[in-house]
Design an enzyme around this catalytic site. Structure first.
Site, short mmCIF file in Angstrom:
data_model
loop_
_atom_site.label_atom_id
_atom_site.label_comp_id
_atom_site.label_asym_id
_atom_site.label_seq_id
_atom_site.Cartn_x
_atom_site.Cartn_y
_atom_site.Cartn_z
N HIS A 106 9.68 3.79 -5.43
CA HIS A 106 9.96 2.35 -5.83
C HIS A 106 9.32 2.20 -7.07
O HIS A 106 8.68 2.82 -7.74
CB HIS A 106 9.20 1.27 -4.90
CG HIS A 106 7.78 1.54 -4.56
ND1 HIS A 106 6.95 1.24 -5.61
CD2 HIS A 106 7.01 2.07 -3.61
CE1 HIS A 106 5.58 1.66 -5.14
NE2 HIS A 106 5.66 2.36 -4.39
N SER A 133 5.29 6.67 -3.06
CA SER A 133 4.99 5.94 -4.16
C SER A 133 4.55 7.16 -5.25
O SER A 133 5.36 8.05 -5.42
CB SER A 133 3.88 5.16 -3.73
OG SER A 133 3.64 4.04 -5.05
#
Length: 237
Positions: free
Chosen positions: A140, A117
């Site tokens: 993501h 992330s």
């Protein structure tokens, strides 16, 4: 008596060093030639809200002043950033990444375990980035927890934040915006989300991370950068 005082001073210095490691995840690694500051970014990056007890966290309010002191210290030659993070607060993580990227001291990062992330821009923020073959990185779209007002402004904010993250990654790595966006939006890898989980060698192939390597390669690179920096300063004098 003098020997006793020296031993006492050494013990106090060791205790202070241990406390610094415990508080900030940072320690000094030195030899006859160089003196490096090592900081670890582990668990979840804690931002504006305190995380629950029992959860490993990196507190950005501790790392920020540590980075300032490293940049201003004449005793520190370079910075080694060790990452094994699941991500966390987006703004806090991006703030740390911006600080690392703007440092004049040589900086090298090493991803161990995971750099997920917001850990992706943190890994790319250093001048040179390394990842071990067994490590993974999850890429993501931006997520928001808590109440979200279903209006265009909310979605625009998320879109702009995502754009800033993609721009940062692309500005500090060889990856293109198209590749990063494609990895972010893949629908076939994550069970309850869209995005990608890439291994160490894939991260290098996509251009996100510079090299495959462990601690030996990372330290060798940092030494080389420090030597070049010292030579540059000597020539300017």
């Amino acid at each position: 008596k003098q020997n006793e005082n020296c031993e006492k001073n050494r013990e106090e210095a060791r205790q202070i060093q241990l406390e610094n490691i415990e508080m900030s995840g940072g320690s000094i690694a030195e030899n006859e030639r160089e003196r490096f500051q090592c900081i670890s970014i582990i668990g979840q990056i804690e931002g504006h809200y305190i995380l629950p007890e029992g959860q490993k966290a990196t507190k950005y309010e501790q790392i920020i002043p540590l980075l300032v002191s490293i940049e201003e210290s004449d005793d520190v030659d370079g910075l080694l950033v060790i990452l094994n993070t699941m991500g966390g607060d987006v703004e806090a993580g991006l703030a740390l990444a911006e600080m690392i990227a703007s440092m004049t001291k040589p900086t090298v990062s090493l991803v161990l375990g995971g750099g997920h992330s917001i850990g992706v821009p943190l890994a790319t923020a250093a001048r040179r980035s390394f990842i071990v073959p067994s490590a993974t990185m999850t890429i993501h779209p931006v997520r928001i927890s808590g109440m979200v007002v279903g209006v265009p402004q909310s979605f625009r904010y998320m879109q702009e934040m995502q754009k800033r993250i993609v721009n940062f990654i692309c500005s500090h790595s060889k990856a293109s915006a198209k590749v990063v966006q494609e990895l972010m939006m893949r629908p076939d890898q994550l069970a309850t989300d869209c995005g990608s989980i890439i291994e160490g060698r894939e991260a290098v192939e996509y251009g996100i991370i510079d090299e495959i390597g462990g601690l030996d390669s990372t330290l060798a690179c940092l030494r080389s950068l420090c030597k070049k920096e010292k030579k540059k300063k000597k020539n300017l004098k």
